[in-house]
Design a protein around this motif. Structure first.
Motif, PDB file in Angstrom:
ATOM      1  N   ALA A 109     -13.036  20.059   0.307  1.00  0.00           N
ATOM      2  CA  ALA A 109     -13.426  21.019   1.158  1.00  0.00           C
ATOM      3  C   ALA A 109     -12.734  22.622   0.933  1.00  0.00           C
ATOM      4  CB  ALA A 109     -13.186  20.574   2.440  1.00  0.00           C
ATOM      5  N   LEU A 110     -11.451  22.452   0.572  1.00  0.00           N
ATOM      6  CA  LEU A 110     -10.929  23.802   0.468  1.00  0.00           C
ATOM      7  C   LEU A 110     -11.298  24.419  -0.813  1.00  0.00           C
ATOM      8  CD1 LEU A 110      -8.727  25.672   0.949  1.00  0.00           C
ATOM      9  CD2 LEU A 110      -7.211  24.232  -0.537  1.00  0.00           C
ATOM     10  N   ILE A 111     -11.608  23.870  -1.731  1.00  0.00           N
ATOM     11  CA  ILE A 111     -12.371  24.197  -3.276  1.00  0.00           C
ATOM     12  C   ILE A 111     -13.626  25.067  -2.733  1.00  0.00           C
ATOM     13  CG2 ILE A 111     -13.168  23.785  -5.451  1.00  0.00           C
ATOM     14  CD1 ILE A 111     -11.025  21.726  -5.749  1.00  0.00           C
ATOM     15  N   PHE A 112     -14.488  24.264  -1.982  1.00  0.00           N
ATOM     16  CA  PHE A 112     -15.745  24.694  -1.539  1.00  0.00           C
ATOM     17  C   PHE A 112     -15.741  25.924  -0.731  1.00  0.00           C
ATOM     18  CE2 PHE A 112     -19.255  24.596   1.549  1.00  0.00           C
ATOM     19  CZ  PHE A 112     -20.387  24.900   0.837  1.00  0.00           C
ATOM     20  N   GLY A 113     -14.811  25.955   0.393  1.00  0.00           N
ATOM     21  CA  GLY A 113     -14.321  26.986   1.027  1.00  0.00           C
ATOM     22  C   GLY A 113     -14.126  28.177   0.257  1.00  0.00           C
ATOM     23  N   THR A 114     -12.992  27.913  -0.666  1.00  0.00           N
ATOM     24  CA  THR A 114     -12.547  29.086  -1.605  1.00  0.00           C
ATOM     25  C   THR A 114     -13.977  29.629  -2.325  1.00  0.00           C
ATOM     26  OG1 THR A 114     -10.542  27.977  -1.685  1.00  0.00           O
ATOM     27  CG2 THR A 114     -11.116  29.802  -3.280  1.00  0.00           C
ATOM     28  N   VAL A 115     -14.580  28.747  -2.797  1.00  0.00           N
ATOM     29  CA  VAL A 115     -15.871  29.514  -3.471  1.00  0.00           C
ATOM     30  C   VAL A 115     -16.821  30.177  -2.646  1.00  0.00           C
ATOM     31  CG1 VAL A 115     -17.937  28.817  -4.951  1.00  0.00           C
ATOM     32  CG2 VAL A 115     -15.603  27.811  -5.465  1.00  0.00           C
ATOM     33  N   ALA A 116     -17.151  29.655  -1.438  1.00  0.00           N
ATOM     34  CA  ALA A 116     -17.776  30.337  -0.416  1.00  0.00           C
ATOM     35  C   ALA A 116     -17.502  31.927  -0.177  1.00  0.00           C
ATOM     36  CB  ALA A 116     -18.335  29.454   0.683  1.00  0.00           C
ATOM     37  N   VAL A 117     -16.117  31.666   0.172  1.00  0.00           N
ATOM     38  CA  VAL A 117     -15.505  32.973   0.835  1.00  0.00           C
ATOM     39  C   VAL A 117     -15.407  34.022  -0.419  1.00  0.00           C
ATOM     40  CG1 VAL A 117     -13.448  34.040   1.515  1.00  0.00           C
ATOM     41  CG2 VAL A 117     -14.268  31.862   2.493  1.00  0.00           C
ATOM     42  N   SER A 118     -15.047  33.428  -1.586  1.00  0.00           N
ATOM     43  CA  SER A 118     -14.950  34.507  -2.935  1.00  0.00           C
ATOM     44  C   SER A 118     -16.401  35.024  -3.010  1.00  0.00           C
ATOM     45  CB  SER A 118     -14.528  33.414  -4.089  1.00  0.00           C
ATOM     46  OG  SER A 118     -13.138  33.171  -3.790  1.00  0.00           O
ATOM     47  N   TYR A 119     -17.315  34.249  -3.192  1.00  0.00           N
ATOM     48  CA  TYR A 119     -18.804  34.625  -3.305  1.00  0.00           C
ATOM     49  C   TYR A 119     -19.229  35.960  -2.114  1.00  0.00           C
ATOM     50  CZ  TYR A 119     -23.672  35.196  -3.809  1.00  0.00           C
ATOM     51  OH  TYR A 119     -25.089  35.799  -3.858  1.00  0.00           O
ATOM     52  N   MET A 120     -19.091  35.359  -1.089  1.00  0.00           N
ATOM     53  CA  MET A 120     -19.069  36.406   0.057  1.00  0.00           C
ATOM     54  C   MET A 120     -18.359  37.777  -0.048  1.00  0.00           C
ATOM     55  SD  MET A 120     -18.448  35.860   4.205  1.00  0.00           S
ATOM     56  CE  MET A 120     -19.258  34.279   4.216  1.00  0.00           C
ATOM     57  N   ILE A 121     -17.155  37.640  -0.574  1.00  0.00           N
ATOM     58  CA  ILE A 121     -16.555  38.855  -0.765  1.00  0.00           C
ATOM     59  C   ILE A 121     -16.997  39.769  -1.760  1.00  0.00           C
ATOM     60  CG2 ILE A 121     -14.093  39.808  -1.284  1.00  0.00           C
ATOM     61  CD1 ILE A 121     -12.924  37.649   0.410  1.00  0.00           C
ATOM     62  N   TRP A 122     -17.078  39.044  -3.234  1.00  0.00           N
ATOM     63  CA  TRP A 122     -17.558  39.469  -4.123  1.00  0.00           C
ATOM     64  C   TRP A 122     -19.155  40.244  -4.056  1.00  0.00           C
ATOM     65  CZ3 TRP A 122     -22.122  38.552  -6.929  1.00  0.00           C
ATOM     66  CH2 TRP A 122     -22.207  39.305  -8.297  1.00  0.00           C
ATOM     67  N   SER A 123     -19.931  39.605  -3.369  1.00  0.00           N
ATOM     68  CA  SER A 123     -21.187  40.138  -3.303  1.00  0.00           C
ATOM     69  C   SER A 123     -21.181  41.334  -2.468  1.00  0.00           C
ATOM     70  CB  SER A 123     -22.046  39.164  -2.661  1.00  0.00           C
ATOM     71  OG  SER A 123     -21.761  38.558  -1.294  1.00  0.00           O
ATOM     72  N   ARG A 124     -20.525  41.363  -1.422  1.00  0.00           N
ATOM     73  CA  ARG A 124     -20.449  42.617  -0.635  1.00  0.00           C
ATOM     74  C   ARG A 124     -19.874  43.598  -1.109  1.00  0.00           C
ATOM     75  NH1 ARG A 124     -18.841  39.900   5.328  1.00  0.00           N
ATOM     76  NH2 ARG A 124     -20.703  38.877   5.560  1.00  0.00           N
ATOM     77  N   ASP A 125     -19.024  43.513  -2.030  1.00  0.00           N
ATOM     78  CA  ASP A 125     -18.330  44.781  -2.953  1.00  0.00           C
ATOM     79  C   ASP A 125     -18.991  44.885  -4.169  1.00  0.00           C
ATOM     80  OD1 ASP A 125     -15.753  46.332  -2.407  1.00  0.00           O
ATOM     81  OD2 ASP A 125     -15.533  44.545  -1.394  1.00  0.00           O
TER      82      ASP A 125
END
Length: 235
Positions: A202-218
């Protein structure tokens, strides 16, 4: 010895998930703040706009508009610093009473969870919250320095001190924005790290989701395309 024995309850996948989380946080921060990338982030694109803002301020009379903008930026840092401190205080209180989470953790993970395991997982979130709080406080202080520098810019555009002080204000403003964004990224990862309570996957999934969100916005957001100069609009 008992502490070491309980730490042994963490699986190798837990260590991998934690390493991935902190690595993603650090790598994303480096990419977003890098000025060498062919595809600059929103944070980097905003640098020129902040410098242009201070150049325009020189001839704007009165400068109430500029003061209002800076005041709104400081209010944002104040709010998030306060929110981070409250969240951190609540988290520390929860760590002191981690037994209350054990029933929920057992239902979600289908097994017994020692108190220490829950506390360590919450501490990971606490690290992000503490970092965010410190960055927001420093950002607020830098915006305060920027306000003083803006007030020190002479009203006469021809004064030899005018442009240099305006550029000093711009650079301090840029550093304040960098620290504000670092605090925001830490808040995002603090929320993602809570998934560790459900297990390492779940932590790996959460990290991937958050990372994608931050990357896509920038790097891939509509707002980024708007900020691009006309000559680079296709990027």
């Amino acid at each position: 010895m008992r502490f070491i024995d309980q730490l042994a309850l963490f699986a190798p996948l837990d260590a991998l998930a934690v390493a991935l989380t902190f690595s993603a946080w650090a790598v994303l921060g480096g990419l977003i703040e890098s000025e060498r990338l062919k595809r600059p982030s929103v944070t980097i694109l905003m640098i020129d706009y902040r410098r242009d803002w201070m150049r325009e301020m020189i001839t704007r009379q009165p400068r109430i508009f500029d003061a209002a903008i800076l005041s709104s930026l400081r209010q944002g840092t104040n709010f998030l610093a306060s929110a981070s401190m409250i969240a951190l205080g609540g988290l520390l209180a929860l760590i002191g009473n981690a037994e209350r989470l054990l029933g929920v953790a057992e239902d979600l993970t289908l097994g017994g969870t020692p108190t220490l395991v829950v506390e360590v997982k919450l501490m990971a979130t606490g690290i992000f919250l503490l970092y965010a709080f410190l960055k927001f406080v420093w950002s607020n202080r830098l915006f305060g320095y920027c306000a003083v520098l803006m007030a020190a810019v002479p009203n006469e555009p021809d004064d030899p001190r005018t442009l240099s002080r305006a550029m000093q204000a711009a650079e301090v403003n840029i550093r304040a924005a960098f620290n504000f964004n670092r605090g925001l990224r830490a808040l995002y990862f603090s929320l993602g790290s809570l998934a560790w309570l459900l297990g390492p996957l779940a932590l790996i999934f959460g990290t991937v989701a958050v990372s994608y969100m931050i990357w896509s916005r920038d790097f891939a957001s509509h707002s980024r395309r708007i900020l691009l100069p006309p000559a680079q609009a296709e990027r």
